[in-house]
Design a protein around this motif. Structure first.
Motif, PDB file in Angstrom:
ATOM      1  N   ARG A   1      -6.913  10.862 -13.184  1.00 51.59           N
ATOM      2  CA  ARG A   1      -7.839   9.873 -12.605  1.00 51.59           C
ATOM      3  C   ARG A   1      -8.615   9.119 -13.668  1.00 51.59           C
ATOM      4  O   ARG A   1      -8.808   7.897 -13.556  1.00 51.59           O
ATOM      5  N   ARG A   2      -9.053   9.809 -14.714  1.00 53.27           N
ATOM      6  CA  ARG A   2      -9.960   9.198 -15.686  1.00 53.27           C
ATOM      7  C   ARG A   2      -9.263   8.647 -16.926  1.00 53.27           C
ATOM      8  O   ARG A   2      -9.843   7.808 -17.633  1.00 53.27           O
ATOM      9  N   VAL A   3      -8.037   9.105 -17.208  1.00 49.23           N
ATOM     10  CA  VAL A   3      -7.352   8.691 -18.440  1.00 49.23           C
ATOM     11  C   VAL A   3      -6.046   7.953 -18.128  1.00 49.23           C
ATOM     12  O   VAL A   3      -5.857   6.804 -18.539  1.00 49.23           O
ATOM     13  N   SER A   4      -5.164   8.612 -17.405  1.00 51.20           N
ATOM     14  CA  SER A   4      -3.814   8.068 -17.226  1.00 51.20           C
ATOM     15  C   SER A   4      -3.815   6.764 -16.428  1.00 51.20           C
ATOM     16  O   SER A   4      -3.229   5.757 -16.862  1.00 51.20           O
ATOM     17  N   LEU A   5      -4.452   6.774 -15.263  1.00 50.80           N
ATOM     18  CA  LEU A   5      -4.430   5.579 -14.410  1.00 50.80           C
ATOM     19  C   LEU A   5      -5.112   4.379 -15.066  1.00 50.80           C
ATOM     20  O   LEU A   5      -4.552   3.276 -15.049  1.00 50.80           O
ATOM     21  N   PRO A   6      -6.324   4.533 -15.645  1.00 50.86           N
ATOM     22  CA  PRO A   6      -6.905   3.367 -16.329  1.00 50.86           C
ATOM     23  C   PRO A   6      -6.046   2.856 -17.477  1.00 50.86           C
ATOM     24  O   PRO A   6      -6.023   1.656 -17.761  1.00 50.86           O
ATOM     25  N   LEU A   7      -5.332   3.764 -18.144  1.00 50.85           N
ATOM     26  CA  LEU A   7      -4.522   3.375 -19.291  1.00 50.85           C
ATOM     27  C   LEU A   7      -3.364   2.468 -18.887  1.00 50.85           C
ATOM     28  O   LEU A   7      -2.986   1.563 -19.628  1.00 50.85           O
ATOM     29  N   VAL A   8      -2.790   2.715 -17.702  1.00 50.57           N
ATOM     30  CA  VAL A   8      -1.619   1.943 -17.260  1.00 50.57           C
ATOM     31  C   VAL A   8      -1.961   1.013 -16.098  1.00 50.57           C
ATOM     32  O   VAL A   8      -1.066   0.570 -15.384  1.00 50.57           O
ATOM     33  N   LEU A   9      -3.239   0.718 -15.924  1.00 53.75           N
ATOM     34  CA  LEU A   9      -3.643  -0.126 -14.799  1.00 53.75           C
ATOM     35  C   LEU A   9      -2.962  -1.498 -14.812  1.00 53.75           C
ATOM     36  O   LEU A   9      -2.544  -1.980 -13.748  1.00 53.75           O
ATOM     37  N   PRO A  10      -2.817  -2.186 -15.965  1.00 49.28           N
ATOM     38  CA  PRO A  10      -2.106  -3.473 -15.937  1.00 49.28           C
ATOM     39  C   PRO A  10      -0.678  -3.353 -15.417  1.00 49.28           C
ATOM     40  O   PRO A  10      -0.214  -4.197 -14.649  1.00 49.28           O
ATOM     41  N   GLY A  11       0.022  -2.304 -15.820  1.00 48.87           N
ATOM     42  CA  GLY A  11       1.376  -2.097 -15.319  1.00 48.87           C
ATOM     43  C   GLY A  11       1.403  -1.796 -13.841  1.00 48.87           C
ATOM     44  O   GLY A  11       2.305  -2.240 -13.117  1.00 48.87           O
TER      45      GLY A  11
ATOM     46  N   VAL B   1       0.838  -1.202   0.000  1.00 46.56           N
ATOM     47  CA  VAL B   1       0.000   0.000   0.000  1.00 46.56           C
ATOM     48  C   VAL B   1       0.874   1.253   0.000  1.00 46.56           C
ATOM     49  O   VAL B   1       0.610   2.217  -0.750  1.00 46.56           O
ATOM     50  N   LEU B   2       1.923   1.247   0.815  1.00 42.13           N
ATOM     51  CA  LEU B   2       2.835   2.392   0.831  1.00 42.13           C
ATOM     52  C   LEU B   2       3.528   2.561  -0.523  1.00 42.13           C
ATOM     53  O   LEU B   2       3.706   3.690  -1.003  1.00 42.13           O
ATOM     54  N   CYS B   3       3.921   1.450  -1.134  1.00 42.12           N
ATOM     55  CA  CYS B   3       4.563   1.522  -2.443  1.00 42.12           C
ATOM     56  C   CYS B   3       3.633   2.147  -3.477  1.00 42.12           C
ATOM     57  O   CYS B   3       4.068   2.944  -4.318  1.00 42.12           O
ATOM     58  N   VAL B   4       2.343   1.792  -3.422  1.00 38.52           N
ATOM     59  CA  VAL B   4       1.385   2.362  -4.371  1.00 38.52           C
ATOM     60  C   VAL B   4       1.190   3.856  -4.101  1.00 38.52           C
ATOM     61  O   VAL B   4       1.212   4.682  -5.025  1.00 38.52           O
ATOM     62  N   LEU B   5       1.030   4.222  -2.833  1.00 41.25           N
ATOM     63  CA  LEU B   5       0.783   5.628  -2.485  1.00 41.25           C
ATOM     64  C   LEU B   5       1.975   6.513  -2.841  1.00 41.25           C
ATOM     65  O   LEU B   5       1.806   7.670  -3.251  1.00 41.25           O
ATOM     66  N   LEU B   6       3.185   6.000  -2.661  1.00 47.96           N
ATOM     67  CA  LEU B   6       4.381   6.793  -2.939  1.00 47.96           C
ATOM     68  C   LEU B   6       4.912   6.561  -4.351  1.00 47.96           C
ATOM     69  O   LEU B   6       5.425   7.488  -4.991  1.00 47.96           O
ATOM     70  N   GLY B   7       4.808   5.336  -4.838  1.00 47.58           N
ATOM     71  CA  GLY B   7       5.428   4.990  -6.108  1.00 47.58           C
ATOM     72  C   GLY B   7       4.674   5.481  -7.326  1.00 47.58           C
ATOM     73  O   GLY B   7       5.286   5.818  -8.341  1.00 47.58           O
ATOM     74  N   VAL B   8       3.329   5.518  -7.260  1.00 48.52           N
ATOM     75  CA  VAL B   8       2.551   5.979  -8.416  1.00 48.52           C
ATOM     76  C   VAL B   8       2.856   7.450  -8.735  1.00 48.52           C
ATOM     77  O   VAL B   8       3.187   7.783  -9.881  1.00 48.52           O
ATOM     78  N   PRO B   9       2.790   8.360  -7.758  1.00 45.46           N
ATOM     79  CA  PRO B   9       3.181   9.746  -8.081  1.00 45.46           C
ATOM     80  C   PRO B   9       4.627   9.847  -8.545  1.00 45.46           C
ATOM     81  O   PRO B   9       4.944  10.637  -9.445  1.00 45.46           O
ATOM     82  N   MET B  10       5.512   9.055  -7.938  1.00 40.77           N
ATOM     83  CA  MET B  10       6.916   9.110  -8.322  1.00 40.77           C
ATOM     84  C   MET B  10       7.104   8.673  -9.771  1.00 40.77           C
ATOM     85  O   MET B  10       7.871   9.287 -10.534  1.00 40.77           O
TER      86      MET B  10
ATOM     87  N   PHE C   1      10.498  -1.650  -7.612  1.00 45.29           N
ATOM     88  CA  PHE C   1       9.834  -2.589  -8.513  1.00 45.29           C
ATOM     89  C   PHE C   1       8.544  -1.989  -9.060  1.00 45.29           C
ATOM     90  O   PHE C   1       8.222  -2.156 -10.236  1.00 45.29           O
ATOM     91  N   LEU C   2       7.792  -1.295  -8.215  1.00 41.83           N
ATOM     92  CA  LEU C   2       6.567  -0.666  -8.687  1.00 41.83           C
ATOM     93  C   LEU C   2       6.868   0.534  -9.572  1.00 41.83           C
ATOM     94  O   LEU C   2       6.234   0.723 -10.617  1.00 41.83           O
ATOM     95  N   VAL C   3       7.840   1.335  -9.167  1.00 40.17           N
ATOM     96  CA  VAL C   3       8.159   2.547  -9.926  1.00 40.17           C
ATOM     97  C   VAL C   3       8.640   2.207 -11.330  1.00 40.17           C
ATOM     98  O   VAL C   3       8.167   2.773 -12.321  1.00 40.17           O
TER      99      VAL C   3
ATOM    100  N   VAL D   1      -0.850  -2.860 -11.601  1.00 43.25           N
ATOM    101  CA  VAL D   1      -1.141  -4.108 -10.891  1.00 43.25           C
ATOM    102  C   VAL D   1       0.078  -5.026 -10.879  1.00 43.25           C
ATOM    103  O   VAL D   1       0.425  -5.612  -9.849  1.00 43.25           O
ATOM    104  N   SER D   2       0.743  -5.139 -12.023  1.00 43.92           N
ATOM    105  CA  SER D   2       1.948  -5.977 -12.090  1.00 43.92           C
ATOM    106  C   SER D   2       3.023  -5.458 -11.147  1.00 43.92           C
ATOM    107  O   SER D   2       3.669  -6.241 -10.437  1.00 43.92           O
ATOM    108  N   GLY D   3       3.224  -4.155 -11.127  1.00 41.93           N
ATOM    109  CA  GLY D   3       4.214  -3.579 -10.229  1.00 41.93           C
ATOM    110  C   GLY D   3       3.867  -3.789  -8.776  1.00 41.93           C
ATOM    111  O   GLY D   3       4.743  -4.064  -7.946  1.00 41.93           O
ATOM    112  N   ALA D   4       2.572  -3.676  -8.438  1.00 45.95           N
ATOM    113  CA  ALA D   4       2.155  -3.884  -7.050  1.00 45.95           C
ATOM    114  C   ALA D   4       2.349  -5.338  -6.631  1.00 45.95           C
ATOM    115  O   ALA D   4       2.776  -5.618  -5.505  1.00 45.95           O
ATOM    116  N   VAL D   5       2.061  -6.269  -7.522  1.00 47.52           N
ATOM    117  CA  VAL D   5       2.251  -7.689  -7.201  1.00 47.52           C
ATOM    118  C   VAL D   5       3.728  -8.003  -7.018  1.00 47.52           C
ATOM    119  O   VAL D   5       4.117  -8.727  -6.086  1.00 47.52           O
ATOM    120  N   LEU D   6       4.575  -7.457  -7.884  1.00 47.81           N
ATOM    121  CA  LEU D   6       6.012  -7.665  -7.739  1.00 47.81           C
ATOM    122  C   LEU D   6       6.526  -7.040  -6.445  1.00 47.81           C
ATOM    123  O   LEU D   6       7.389  -7.618  -5.761  1.00 47.81           O
TER     124      LEU D   6
END
Length: 281
Positions: free
Chosen positions: A198-208, A84-93, A166-168, A210-215
């Motif tokens: 929120r409406r364009v960028s995140l949905p566009l890269v959602l597979p990446g 969760v911390l990786c997502v909160l910090l890594g997505v903006p980064m 890994f997420l970044v 999710v993969s980064g969060a799992v890794l």
């Protein structure tokens, strides 16, 4: 040309060229198979050897012992929190690195990816120098009655430190592959930057994402060096599954093998999940 000297029909020429191109692109030199097989054996044979060491009759008892259950539950909780911390910090980064240009950006990227090549023990020492009792920030936190080192919070921070890159790197690669086209269209139509994100960028890269969060979760689950250096090994508090395996190796080798097998199974499931999502995307 045909055997009689007449030129081949255009469709025959195209078919011959296609077969030649396909054969050239698909064939590999035979010598490539030898190092490839050796590399595969280097990974597969130790896993097979681990399976041969498992005492299958005692496996359920070994995996369900009190210490094993405590270590597994702690690992799952802290790995989930660090993800969760990786997502909160890594997505903006990742968005800052992929969508902006500023002086020192290359240096910042190097520091963000540093834990990928840094020995985990060195990361643990760095965290201890930051959040320890006499650390850069730890002394101020100590005055406030907050102790970070050698606590469950320290486990989460250590796991986040090693898993964040890994997420970044996964999300930044997805952003660069996706390009700017859809975001530019949305901005041209009057969408605010937050709406575009929120409406364009995140949905566009959602597979990446999710993969980064799992890794990141898998890396956090297997973290050892930074954890034992920065958080110690207190049962139920900081002793995660890798630390439990290390300790059991000296006292109960069968339990260490069983817990190692558990981590291997989790790693395989993570790889299958990530590759499955990449194949569908």
């Amino acid at each position: 040309m045909s055997p009689g000297g007449a030129p081949l029909a255009p469709d025959v020429q195209r078919g011959t060229g296609a077969r030649r191109t396909q054969r050239t692109a698909g064939d590999l030199p035979r010598w490539v198979w030898l190092p490839a097989a050796l590399g595969a054996a280097l990974v597969v044979v130790p896993v097979v050897a681990l399976l041969t060491r498992v005492d299958w009759s005692d496996l359920p008892a070994l995996l369900t012992s009190e210490s094993s259950r405590a270590a597994l539950w702690l690992s799952l909780r802290t790995a989930a929190a660090s993800t969760v911390l990786c997502v909160l910090l890594g997505v903006p980064m990742a968005f800052v690195l992929a969508r902006t240009r500023f002086p020192g950006q290359a240096l910042l990227r190097a520091f963000v990816l540093l834990p990928l090549v840094l020995p985990p023990v060195v990361g643990g020492i760095a965290l201890l120098a930051t959040f320890g009792r006499r650390g850069l920030l730890g002394s101020s936190l100590q005055v406030l009655g907050v102790q970070v080192a050698f606590s469950t919070t320290a486990v989460v921070l250590a796991q986040t430190f090693v898993a964040l890159p890994f997420l970044v790197i996964s999300l930044e690669g997805s952003l660069r592959t996706a390009g700017h086209r859809y975001e530019t269209v949305a901005a041209t139509l009057g969408a605010r930057p937050s709406t575009v994100l929120r409406r364009v960028s995140l949905p566009l890269v959602l597979p990446g994402l999710v993969s980064g969060a799992v890794l990141a979760f898998a890396r956090a689950l297997g973290e050892f060096g930074a954890t034992i250096t920065f958080a110690g090994s207190l049962q139920g508090v900081t002793r995660t599954l890798p630390l439990e395996i290390y300790l059991q190796r000296e006292t109960d080798p069968d339990a260490a093998v069983a817990l190692s097998l558990l981590l291997v199974v989790v790693a395989v499931l993570v790889i299958v999940l990530v590759r499955g999502r990449e194949g569908r995307s």
